[in-house]
Design an enzyme around this catalytic site. Sequence first.
Site, PDB file in Angstrom:
ATOM      1  N   GLY A  99       0.809  -1.088  -0.005  1.00 51.14           N
ATOM      2  CA  GLY A  99       0.075  -0.036   0.059  1.00 51.14           C
ATOM      3  C   GLY A  99       0.747   1.217   0.198  1.00 51.14           C
ATOM      4  O   GLY A  99       0.536   2.470  -0.722  1.00 51.14           O
ATOM      5  N   ASN A 100       1.883   1.098   0.651  1.00 50.15           N
ATOM      6  CA  ASN A 100       3.028   2.419   0.675  1.00 50.15           C
ATOM      7  C   ASN A 100       3.608   2.622  -0.759  1.00 50.15           C
ATOM      8  O   ASN A 100       4.027   3.687  -0.768  1.00 50.15           O
ATOM      9  CB  ASN A 100       4.121   1.768   1.821  1.00 50.15           C
ATOM     10  CG  ASN A 100       3.479   2.252   3.177  1.00 50.15           C
ATOM     11  OD1 ASN A 100       2.539   3.259   3.406  1.00 50.15           O
ATOM     12  ND2 ASN A 100       4.097   1.301   3.986  1.00 50.15           N
ATOM     13  N   LYS A 159      -2.107  -7.876   4.823  1.00 53.32           N
ATOM     14  CA  LYS A 159      -2.399  -8.130   3.652  1.00 53.32           C
ATOM     15  C   LYS A 159      -1.409  -9.160   2.956  1.00 53.32           C
ATOM     16  O   LYS A 159      -1.666 -10.065   2.470  1.00 53.32           O
ATOM     17  CB  LYS A 159      -2.090  -7.060   2.799  1.00 53.32           C
ATOM     18  CG  LYS A 159      -1.028  -6.272   2.294  1.00 53.32           C
ATOM     19  CD  LYS A 159      -0.528  -6.674   1.092  1.00 53.32           C
ATOM     20  CE  LYS A 159       0.838  -6.160   0.631  1.00 53.32           C
ATOM     21  NZ  LYS A 159       1.920  -5.804   1.462  1.00 53.32           N
ATOM     22  N   LYS A 183       6.296 -10.359   6.542  1.00 51.75           N
ATOM     23  CA  LYS A 183       6.320 -11.032   5.142  1.00 51.75           C
ATOM     24  C   LYS A 183       6.889 -12.178   5.077  1.00 51.75           C
ATOM     25  O   LYS A 183       6.506 -13.133   4.424  1.00 51.75           O
ATOM     26  CB  LYS A 183       7.123  -9.976   4.481  1.00 51.75           C
ATOM     27  CG  LYS A 183       6.417  -8.598   4.188  1.00 51.75           C
ATOM     28  CD  LYS A 183       7.214  -7.519   3.282  1.00 51.75           C
ATOM     29  CE  LYS A 183       6.542  -6.109   3.444  1.00 51.75           C
ATOM     30  NZ  LYS A 183       5.259  -5.898   3.265  1.00 51.75           N
ATOM     31  N   LYS A 217      -2.931  -2.238  16.462  1.00 58.98           N
ATOM     32  CA  LYS A 217      -2.531  -1.625  15.207  1.00 58.98           C
ATOM     33  C   LYS A 217      -3.227  -0.459  15.201  1.00 58.98           C
ATOM     34  O   LYS A 217      -4.433  -0.143  15.410  1.00 58.98           O
ATOM     35  CB  LYS A 217      -2.985  -2.594  14.159  1.00 58.98           C
ATOM     36  CG  LYS A 217      -2.792  -2.135  12.606  1.00 58.98           C
ATOM     37  CD  LYS A 217      -1.848  -2.946  12.123  1.00 58.98           C
ATOM     38  CE  LYS A 217      -1.444  -2.273  10.692  1.00 58.98           C
ATOM     39  NZ  LYS A 217      -0.059  -2.609  10.173  1.00 58.98           N
TER      40      LYS A 217
END
Lengths: 309, 309
Positions: B11-12, B207, B267, B123
């Site tokens: 997203g970044n 994600k 990740k 978060k």
Amino acid sequence: MAVTTVVALGGNGLVRAGERGTAAEQLANIREACEALEPVLAERELVITHGNGPQVGNELLRHERAAAEVPPLPLYVAVAQTQAEIGALIEAELRPATGRPVACLLTHVRVAEDDPAFENPTKPVGPFYSEEQARKLEGDRGWAIAADSGRGWRRLVPSPLPLQIVELDSIRTLVASGTIVIACGGGGIPVVARQGRLNGTDAVIDKDHASALLAAELGAERLIILTGVDAVARHFGTAEEERISELSTEEADALATELPAGSMQPKIQACLAYVRATGGEALITSPEALAKALKGRAGTRVTNGNGPR
Amino acid sequence: MAVTTVVALGGNGLVRAGERGTAAEQLANIREACEALEPVLAERELVITHGNGPQVGNELLRHERAAAEVPPLPLYVAVAQTQAEIGALIEAELRPATGRPVACLLTHVRVAEDDPAFENPTKPVGPFYSEEQARKLEGDRGWAIAADSGRGWRRLVPSPLPLQIVELDSIRTLVASGTIVIACGGGGIPVVARQGRLNGTDAVIDKDHASALLAAELGAERLIILTGVDAVARHFGTAEEERISELSTEEADALATELPAGSMQPKIQACLAYVRATGGEALITSPEALAKALKGRAGTRVTNGNGPR
């Protein structure tokens, strides 16, 4: 035999008069709509479309009120956002009601860049402004603006005719697999073709016209437009009010010119376009009267006048 | 032979440092990302997922700033809105770049109602508040709140593990038809199963974990996670920095405990979960290095250590 049905839900049925459009209100209204849809939920091939009037108005207001801190997104992106907002809520109700796979597909709809609507924006969207604010937005963002019935000034956007459902193949693939598809929300995200690309454009597409085009391109046997009244009427709201149960395309054509612009007129025109393209049957009624209407005891049917197929 | 590939965009990468997230900025960034994706765009079976961090932050701020006039929607609906926002922009670039059908499917992801994350929201999401405002929102809306590194107070939400991709069948159907599918945006719209329903819940799903689950459930041969660095490194940003080109599952496991929480850790864990479930190959790299990485000359590969399949 599988009958492909396209059902269009009105955006105003999802946020009712006096409601503010919370998710809880919308879920409750969608639950009622889904109960009313019961007679068609067993159709093997079913597509549900929906309006987004109140929701896109709310979203545009959010964009404006936060504009000093985060950039407002273009109207076409706001339309996309409402497809997801409403699609997520409809899915939440439809899945348990049917036990079937349900999918909401982001839908773009191509319009002509030279559609005369772009020369003459007529559709008010978003929040009200003072004349001073509106004049500034006119200058800063190139908006068309107009005074709106004494309540302030609003942005006007074009409402071009839909020409092509961009994701038609994907909708067809999913429908054929038995998935209930939610598509064309808010009339679709308007795009114009330019140098091999489809670019988002700031307009709103009438959701009934987009639904009629989708039904025609799918070769659907039936288009159902759900609205606030059980049937189309002549002299609506007067002592001479006369409900119409059946219209041939010729009769519908004549009626469309007779009725005041807005309200029922675009629905009848959308039905006409669909019936002429396919020979299928179009039905205008309310969610509450749908079950009766499907048995021929309520609603207004538009057919090509050749009797039932 | 058809290789099913799942590619996760950060997203970044779609809203860069110093940008505000206008549609034009996002389109330009997505265009670059699509150019970088060129080596996989010819894969017959391709799914693209994406993050939504900056976008959902902007959207939550919009909801708050307009709260006096229109109701803020729940976080899970804001996640849905960003799937449409980003999906519409990616579609606009991918269609001309590939000439293939592209479809963005609204994606719900089921999480467990008793996931320990719900007991311990970690978060931060949405705008910053003063302590007084934050305390009021804590009382009025039941939010968890926390001071955020001296910049003010923020809402904290849980980040539960994804268990099921609700629209998996529809994604599979579209992928099999040759459509490039955009799915699982922002990690998916979080839902919990309750009395036969799937109810939206206010959480955010990582994600990369959602993408790994989707890749595993699709039986994809390849998961590619694109991020800001070309490869995973030990001692990142120091003189001893050492890029890692290959990791067995055992090595990845050890490294994940060694790395600081956040950043690369989730990740690597997502890659591990996917590789263990499928025996497929996971790749972490940057969009710029993707072409080289696919030839084995960049990036970090996670495999089950049995060599190429």
